[in-house]
Design a protein around this motif. Structure first.
Motif, PDB file in Angstrom:
ATOM      1  N   PRO A   8     -18.614  91.196 -46.746  1.00  0.00           N
ATOM      2  CA  PRO A   8     -18.482  90.466 -45.472  1.00  0.00           C
ATOM      3  C   PRO A   8     -19.772  90.462 -44.660  1.00  0.00           C
ATOM      4  CG  PRO A   8     -16.630  91.929 -45.766  1.00  0.00           C
ATOM      5  CD  PRO A   8     -17.596  92.247 -46.849  1.00  0.00           C
ATOM      6  N   ILE A  28     -21.384  86.994 -43.189  1.00  0.00           N
ATOM      7  CA  ILE A  28     -21.480  86.727 -41.757  1.00  0.00           C
ATOM      8  C   ILE A  28     -22.933  86.573 -41.347  1.00  0.00           C
ATOM      9  CG2 ILE A  28     -21.031  87.699 -39.484  1.00  0.00           C
ATOM     10  CD1 ILE A  28     -18.430  88.351 -40.349  1.00  0.00           C
ATOM     11  N   ALA A  36     -26.980  80.201 -40.672  1.00  0.00           N
ATOM     12  CA  ALA A  36     -26.630  78.791 -40.875  1.00  0.00           C
ATOM     13  C   ALA A  36     -26.336  78.131 -39.538  1.00  0.00           C
ATOM     14  CB  ALA A  36     -25.424  78.683 -41.803  1.00  0.00           C
ATOM     15  N   LEU A  37     -25.648  78.863 -38.673  1.00  0.00           N
ATOM     16  CA  LEU A  37     -25.319  78.315 -37.358  1.00  0.00           C
ATOM     17  C   LEU A  37     -26.588  78.116 -36.535  1.00  0.00           C
ATOM     18  CD1 LEU A  37     -23.117  77.614 -35.322  1.00  0.00           C
ATOM     19  CD2 LEU A  37     -23.082  79.984 -34.644  1.00  0.00           C
ATOM     20  N   THR A  66     -27.208  74.905 -44.597  1.00  0.00           N
ATOM     21  CA  THR A  66     -26.438  75.859 -45.392  1.00  0.00           C
ATOM     22  C   THR A  66     -27.050  76.145 -46.753  1.00  0.00           C
ATOM     23  OG1 THR A  66     -25.059  74.052 -46.152  1.00  0.00           O
ATOM     24  CG2 THR A  66     -24.203  75.371 -44.343  1.00  0.00           C
ATOM     25  N   PHE A  97     -24.273  87.490 -35.104  1.00  0.00           N
ATOM     26  CA  PHE A  97     -23.554  86.239 -34.875  1.00  0.00           C
ATOM     27  C   PHE A  97     -23.438  85.951 -33.379  1.00  0.00           C
ATOM     28  CE2 PHE A  97     -19.450  84.180 -34.060  1.00  0.00           C
ATOM     29  CZ  PHE A  97     -19.718  82.964 -34.649  1.00  0.00           C
ATOM     30  N   LEU A 146     -24.887  82.920 -31.040  1.00  0.00           N
ATOM     31  CA  LEU A 146     -24.088  82.156 -30.067  1.00  0.00           C
ATOM     32  C   LEU A 146     -24.826  82.077 -28.745  1.00  0.00           C
ATOM     33  CD1 LEU A 146     -20.374  83.237 -30.395  1.00  0.00           C
ATOM     34  CD2 LEU A 146     -21.484  81.183 -31.182  1.00  0.00           C
ATOM     35  N   LYS A 203     -23.627  78.453 -26.943  1.00  0.00           N
ATOM     36  CA  LYS A 203     -22.208  78.133 -27.106  1.00  0.00           C
ATOM     37  C   LYS A 203     -21.315  79.144 -26.388  1.00  0.00           C
ATOM     38  CE  LYS A 203     -22.528  75.336 -31.127  1.00  0.00           C
ATOM     39  NZ  LYS A 203     -22.072  74.938 -32.417  1.00  0.00           N
ATOM     40  N   TYR A 217     -18.596  76.842 -43.290  1.00  0.00           N
ATOM     41  CA  TYR A 217     -19.963  76.849 -42.779  1.00  0.00           C
ATOM     42  C   TYR A 217     -20.320  75.502 -42.157  1.00  0.00           C
ATOM     43  CZ  TYR A 217     -20.826  81.425 -44.804  1.00  0.00           C
ATOM     44  OH  TYR A 217     -20.777  82.759 -45.071  1.00  0.00           O
ATOM     45  N   GLU A 218     -19.791  74.409 -42.741  1.00  0.00           N
ATOM     46  CA  GLU A 218     -20.004  73.107 -42.095  1.00  0.00           C
ATOM     47  C   GLU A 218     -19.345  73.084 -40.730  1.00  0.00           C
ATOM     48  OE1 GLU A 218     -21.982  70.711 -42.757  1.00  0.00           O
ATOM     49  OE2 GLU A 218     -22.387  71.480 -44.750  1.00  0.00           O
ATOM     50  N   MET A 239     -18.810  75.367 -38.667  1.00  0.00           N
ATOM     51  CA  MET A 239     -19.466  76.134 -37.608  1.00  0.00           C
ATOM     52  C   MET A 239     -20.430  75.255 -36.813  1.00  0.00           C
ATOM     53  SD  MET A 239     -20.652  79.646 -39.219  1.00  0.00           S
ATOM     54  CE  MET A 239     -19.532  80.897 -39.743  1.00  0.00           C
ATOM     55  N   GLN A 240     -21.055  74.285 -37.499  1.00  0.00           N
ATOM     56  CA  GLN A 240     -22.174  73.589 -36.876  1.00  0.00           C
ATOM     57  C   GLN A 240     -21.820  72.942 -35.538  1.00  0.00           C
ATOM     58  OE1 GLN A 240     -24.783  74.367 -38.211  1.00  0.00           O
ATOM     59  NE2 GLN A 240     -24.191  74.890 -40.286  1.00  0.00           N
ATOM     60  N   ASP A 241     -20.675  72.226 -35.510  1.00  0.00           N
ATOM     61  CA  ASP A 241     -20.401  71.582 -34.230  1.00  0.00           C
ATOM     62  C   ASP A 241     -19.094  72.059 -33.617  1.00  0.00           C
ATOM     63  OD1 ASP A 241     -20.328  68.616 -36.224  1.00  0.00           O
ATOM     64  OD2 ASP A 241     -18.937  70.287 -36.161  1.00  0.00           O
ATOM     65  N   ALA A 242     -18.764  73.330 -33.865  1.00  0.00           N
ATOM     66  CA  ALA A 242     -17.540  73.857 -33.271  1.00  0.00           C
ATOM     67  C   ALA A 242     -17.853  74.518 -31.928  1.00  0.00           C
ATOM     68  CB  ALA A 242     -16.922  74.870 -34.212  1.00  0.00           C
ATOM     69  N   LEU A 299     -16.707  77.511 -28.893  1.00  0.00           N
ATOM     70  CA  LEU A 299     -16.570  78.971 -28.975  1.00  0.00           C
ATOM     71  C   LEU A 299     -15.295  79.424 -29.686  1.00  0.00           C
ATOM     72  CD1 LEU A 299     -17.956  81.549 -28.220  1.00  0.00           C
ATOM     73  CD2 LEU A 299     -16.595  81.602 -26.157  1.00  0.00           C
ATOM     74  N   LEU A 346     -15.145  78.495 -33.237  1.00  0.00           N
ATOM     75  CA  LEU A 346     -16.230  79.181 -33.925  1.00  0.00           C
ATOM     76  C   LEU A 346     -15.829  80.607 -34.287  1.00  0.00           C
ATOM     77  CD1 LEU A 346     -18.960  78.171 -34.668  1.00  0.00           C
ATOM     78  CD2 LEU A 346     -19.880  79.160 -32.613  1.00  0.00           C
ATOM     79  N   VAL A 347     -15.268  81.294 -33.298  1.00  0.00           N
ATOM     80  CA  VAL A 347     -14.871  82.681 -33.556  1.00  0.00           C
ATOM     81  C   VAL A 347     -13.765  82.711 -34.607  1.00  0.00           C
ATOM     82  CG1 VAL A 347     -13.853  84.726 -32.529  1.00  0.00           C
ATOM     83  CG2 VAL A 347     -15.627  83.493 -31.320  1.00  0.00           C
ATOM     84  N   VAL A 355     -15.373  82.229 -37.939  1.00  0.00           N
ATOM     85  CA  VAL A 355     -16.113  83.403 -38.403  1.00  0.00           C
ATOM     86  C   VAL A 355     -15.158  84.470 -38.921  1.00  0.00           C
ATOM     87  CG1 VAL A 355     -17.381  85.393 -37.586  1.00  0.00           C
ATOM     88  CG2 VAL A 355     -18.256  83.145 -37.212  1.00  0.00           C
ATOM     89  N   PHE A 356     -14.016  84.619 -38.249  1.00  0.00           N
ATOM     90  CA  PHE A 356     -13.088  85.621 -38.759  1.00  0.00           C
ATOM     91  C   PHE A 356     -12.451  85.158 -40.061  1.00  0.00           C
ATOM     92  CE2 PHE A 356     -13.678  87.612 -34.684  1.00  0.00           C
ATOM     93  CZ  PHE A 356     -13.716  88.940 -35.069  1.00  0.00           C
ATOM     94  N   VAL A 366     -14.137  83.459 -42.321  1.00  0.00           N
ATOM     95  CA  VAL A 366     -15.175  83.783 -43.306  1.00  0.00           C
ATOM     96  C   VAL A 366     -15.089  85.262 -43.659  1.00  0.00           C
ATOM     97  CG1 VAL A 366     -17.642  84.037 -43.656  1.00  0.00           C
ATOM     98  CG2 VAL A 366     -16.766  81.966 -42.645  1.00  0.00           C
ATOM     99  N   LEU A 367     -14.932  86.076 -42.620  1.00  0.00           N
ATOM    100  CA  LEU A 367     -14.795  87.519 -42.825  1.00  0.00           C
ATOM    101  C   LEU A 367     -13.616  87.792 -43.742  1.00  0.00           C
ATOM    102  CD1 LEU A 367     -16.184  90.033 -41.571  1.00  0.00           C
ATOM    103  CD2 LEU A 367     -14.287  90.155 -39.993  1.00  0.00           C
TER     104      LEU A 367
END
Lengths: 301, 674
Positions: free
Chosen positions: A133, A137, A143-144, A149, A290, A294, A299, B411-412, B414-417, B419, B422-423, B426-427, B429-430
């Motif tokens: 993980p 992350i 990537a963000l 990517t 991460f 942000l 964001k 991952y795509e 994430m780019q225009d998401a 907060l 986004l979180v 990410v979770f 992905v985790l």
């Protein structure tokens, strides 16, 4: 393509430098820098002893392990030059192809039917599970930050500007170095020079391999270190011109090798039960990265 | 019209023919009926994936109203998946069932039920009328129940079967609730009524309706916490039925969710978040419990829950893409989910079939009693290994392709998401990364303990490799697993139309997977080939170099100890011990009688993993309910006279209550007049 040559070159010296540093730190002269390579060459010339318990899994595992590492090496870029394979999401391929190698080294260890090797295999599987993980992350944050990517695009778009971004790059370097330690079974997770099988992880897994197979495994280990070193270098050399970037590459690899040697000389290995906690901390650090990203990308509203 | 009649005729003929046949012909008859049905439906499914969708409206009856059958690309994809698993499952089952040749009647029932199950699943994908859908759903549930309890003389099997039936009926209650809601408001049982109803009502209604259907389908699909039937039913069934249950029956729940997403017009972002949260929990929880299992089939069953979670993550990501208007996100999410549906059907059925081979050879499912099977059953072991690598999502096999698509989607995304999303992403992905790592731990354990090392237990009979006929369908599935892994772009091109059903609203193209995604898949394909080539070259090099060298054989290095026995090997329990210590708060392990003392006397030690969700959601409530019902036990005292008295009291009360009620009403009226 350039990255491939550089990584192979770095791999030639990396482990030698670690051993040399450790020798010097303990007041010995130590073997030559190229001794590990000479060892491998000697192993490639030797015959092999196979355990009666083992099957074909045990024989093909080193080959697959080695080629998985080479495949992982092929996706690493260097500065402005792409890796041999480069596509969107290649870091996912990177992580999973390394997992393939791990899968085979674990089942090869279980193939011997030895409780020591089983113990090592169990630990390897558990620790690499915790490490996964953190890598995903970390790459997600990068990537963000860059909006891309693939390794190549992420590293070339990674502009270090503000203080926060320096902090992020340093934290990222820390996470990558620690991942390299876990992946290569080095201190403080695992002690490659311990002589008690009960406390080993990686070393005990390859206890029964010999000859050509052991040579492959050792070479793969050298390459793996240089791969992670290259990733760390890439964090800083995305837009740097080659005449500076290439010396920087070798300098950072050298620095990393020396610091690994120093760490192994002066720090004791963690207790096995503390390792898991330590690796989970890495995931938290990458979550920190991460949130830092942000913050930079605005964001956090 | 004619294909529909042919379809019904074939399966009716099959069901009536099977009991009349001699035992040795039952299997081939069942298989040929399944094959015929598969070819018939497969032909139309392929056409629908090529762009010709079919719709027939049957007159129906006064109860149902007109019944529409519609075969669009989504149905087509699921039809092909179902057929692939049923044909291989039927073929495998034909050989697997040879061990039960004496139970003639039981086999007849099993064969008939197998055909019925296949037909019900196929029809569920095309029917567009809620009443017929529910009838078929019930048919599927009951036929699956009968297929599961083949070995009904075992108490555990019956208990698992009844557990399954009860929970499936809870699922039906939710589905009925949803359908009745729509029918009540619109007066139509047709699926199109769902669309028109949700389009004209505000978001909260549609969301509630969707949740109603989601819970109904989630019970079937095995999302946590609705999964508790699954780990009991799968191990109890014969292996080909386990493979089919895990491969397609739980997927029909996924199909239902996808169908409802197409019909219900609602806030897709909210739906996406709901699905994503459920999926991440299912994925992680499923694999966490899978690691603890020592029953091979139960371990695989928990992995089904994990994989349903991965599919759900794809759907969730896709919905978030629809909600936020991000075309690429939606495409990646839905294509990942649909491809993983097929992939999981392939590798999970392969795993269950190989587990079946192991069971028939050793007559046990307890992995602690196995070991060293690779030398006795090399082909089964190799097939298991292929499926195990695929299910861990490792290249160059198919699991990697679909997980790669879902990762790329995240991952795509994430780019225009913003907060919150986004979180969430990410979770996820985790979660997905953790699932990957845990699956690796789980399958190295399973493969290592079952097939490697030396035998841990003296088996009562010698172990043999299974017959070639029984292995044939397994090779077929393994071939597909490799094929999808090395030519992903080929299979993704079949997904163009199913995916564009979902994403058509965002971007009116019929080939969403061309261009960017297809290019990336091309690279994945190259990478897979590169890996295979590299390994082959290395292997050849190694062979060449060591050709003239001596390879000695000696015992495994035991650190100086020279008399190791097989009992000294690492067991499954010890392999996951450090893991189970770390996750103690989440896992429950029931232990029996610890070994104690400095010089312990004879003792035994057993540990049973226990599902916390099952404890709190099923076992505890059932216990409380039983206690409450226990208060009325005195009524059931076994005396016939008293029972007759109950009957008389019942009749009297039925007659009297309306009369009393009338009197009461009259009395109240009277009081009011005062």
């Amino acid at each position: 393509m350039l990255s491939l040559i550089l990584i192979v070159l770095a791999a030639f010296f990396f482990t030698g430098i670690i051993i040399r540093t450790k020798s010097m730190a303990s007041g010995r002269k130590g073997p030559g820098i190229l001794q590990p390579i000479k060892d491998v060459v000697r192993l490639f010339r030797k015959g092999a002893v196979y355990s009666e318990t083992t099957s074909f899994i045990f024989q093909i595992a080193p080959t697959i392990y080695f080629s998985s590492i080479v495949m992982a090496m092929l996706v690493i870029p260097f500065g402005q030059s792409k890796g041999v394979i480069s596509f969107n999401g290649d870091f996912i391929f990177f992580a999973y192809v390394l997992a393939l190698g791990k899968f085979f080294s674990i089942i090869a260890a279980l193939d011997t039917g030895s409780s020591f090797q089983g113990m090592g295999a169990s630990r390897e599987a558990l620790f690499s599970m915790f490490a996964e993980p953190a890598f995903f992350i970390l790459m997600g944050s990068l990537a963000l930050l860059t909006g891309h990517t693939s390794f190549y695009e992420i590293f070339t778009e990674l502009h270090l500007g503000s203080y926060v971004s320096y902090a992020i790059a340093l934290l990222a370097a820390f996470v990558l170095v620690m991942l390299a330690m876990i992946e290569n079974s080095r201190m403080p997770i695992d002690d490659p020079k311990t002589h008690l099988e009960l406390t080993m992880i990686h070393e005990v897994m390859v206890l029964d391999h010999s000859g050509f197979d052991l040579g492959l495994i050792l070479t793969a280990g050298y390459l793996k270190f240089a791969i992670y070193g290259a990733l760390v270098v890439n964090l800083f050399t995305g837009v740097v011109a080659y005449e500076y970037a290439i010396p920087l590459f070798f300098f950072i690899q050298f620095l990393m090798a020396v610091s690994v040697g120093l760490i192994e000389s002066f720090i004791a290995r963690f207790r096995m039960s503390h390792n898991a906690q330590f690796i989970v901390v890495l995931t938290s650090v990458s979550l920190l990265i991460f949130f830092g990203v942000l913050l930079i990308s605005g964001k956090f509203l | 019209m004619i294909p529909v009649i042919a379809f019904i005729a074939i399966q009716l003929a099959g069901i009536f023919l099977v009991p009349l046949m001699k035992v040795r012909w039952k299997g081939p008859v069942v298989l040929s009926v399944v094959l015929l049905n598969a070819m018939l439906s497969g032909y139309y499914a392929v056409l629908s994936l090529a762009g010709e969708s079919f719709a027939v409206t049957l007159p129906g009856s006064w109860v149902t109203g007109p019944v529409t059958l519609q075969l669009d690309a989504l149905s087509g994809w699921f039809l092909l998946t179902i057929n692939a698993v049923f044909v291989t499952g039927g073929f495998y089952g034909m050989f697997y069932m040879k061990a039960y040749r004496e139970q003639t009647n039981n086999l007849s029932l099993h064969g008939a039920v197998f055909i019925l199950l296949h037909a019900a699943l196929l029809s569920l994908c095309v029917v567009q009328n809620s009443i017929v859908f529910l009838v078929l759903w019930e048919t599927m549930t009951l036929s699956a129940f009968l297929a599961v309890i083949f070995e009904h003389e075992k108490a555990a099997t019956i208990r698992a079967g009844i557990n399954y039936v009860i929970q499936s009926h809870v699922s039906i209650v939710f589905l009925m609730l949803g359908f009745i809601w729509v029918a009540n408001k619109t007066g139509s049982y047709d699926f199109s009524a769902i669309r028109s109803y949700t389009a004209t009502h505000d978001g909260v209604h549609s969301l509630a309706l969707f949740l109603c259907f989601f819970i109904g389908f989630a019970i079937k699909a095995g999302f946590v916490p609705f999964h508790t039937w699954l780990p009991h039913a799968h191990p109890a069934a014969p292996s080909h039925i386990s493979g089919i249950m895990s491969g397609v029956i739980i997927k029909i729940g996924i199909f239902g969710i996808l169908r409802m997403l197409l019909l219900i017009q609602t806030d897709y972002s909210a739906v996406g978040f709901v699905i994503l949260v459920f999926s991440v929990i299912s994925g992680v929880y499923g694999v966490m419990l899978a690691i603890m299992q020592h029953n091979l089939k139960k371990l695989l069953a928990y992995h089904s829950i994990e994989n349903i979670g991965i599919i759900g993550m794809g759907i969730g990501i896709g919905c978030i893409g629809l909600g936020s208007g991000s075309y690429l996100l939606a495409v990646l999410g839905f294509s990942g989910a649909l491809l993983h549906t097929l992939n999981h059907a392939l590798f999970k059925s392969l795993l269950f079939y190989t587990a079946g081979n192991v069971y028939q050879a050793t007559h046990t499912l307890n992995v602690e009693q196995m070991g060293g099977l690779l030398k006795k059953m090399p082909q089964t072991a190799a097939l298991f290994l292929v499926a195990a690598i695929a299910i861990c999502g490792i290249p160059p096999f198919n699991g990697f392709v679909s997980e790669f698509l879902i990762y790329s989607g995240m991952y795509e995304g994430m780019q225009d998401a913003q907060l919150v999303s986004l979180v969430t992403i990410v979770f996820s992905v985790l979660g997905l990364a953790t699932i990957g790592g845990l699956a690796l731990l789980c399958f190295t354990k399973a493969f290592g303990v079952v097939f490697l090392g030396t035998p841990r237990h003296e088996l009562r009979q010698p172990v043999h490799e299974t017959s070639l006929g029984q292995l044939l369908p397994l090779y077929f599935i393994a071939g597909f697993i490799v094929l999808i892994g090395v030519f992903p772009q080929l299979f993704l091109s079949f997904l163009n139309r199913p995916v564009s059903l979902f994403t058509g609203a965002l971007h009116a193209g019929i080939s969403p997977l061309q261009g960017n995604v297809s290019g990336v898949m091309q690279s994945v394909s190259w990478a897979a080939w590169g890996f295979i080539l590299l390994t082959a070259v290395l292997w050849w090099l190694r062979k060449r170099t060591v050709r003239n060298r001596k390879a000695a054989a000696s015992p495994t290095w035991g650190c100086g100890y020279v008399a190791p026995t097989s009992k000294l090997q690492y067991t499954a329990g010890s392999f996951v011990r450090s893991y189970s210590k770390l996750f103690k708060p989440i896992l429950t392990v029931k232990k029996e009688e610890e070994v104690g003392g400095v010089f312990p006397p004879e003792a035994h030690y057993e540990s049973h993993p226990y599902d916390k969700a099952e404890k709190w959601l099923v076992d505890k409530p059932v216990k409380a309910f039983k206690r409450f019902m226990g208060c009325f036990l005195f009524l059931q005292n076994g005396k016939l006279q008293v029972y007759i008295l109950y009957g008389i009291l019942f009749i009297i009360s039925i007659i009297c209550i309306p009369m009393l009620y009338e009197r009461l009403v009259a009395f109240i009226e009277f009081l009011k007049q005062l």
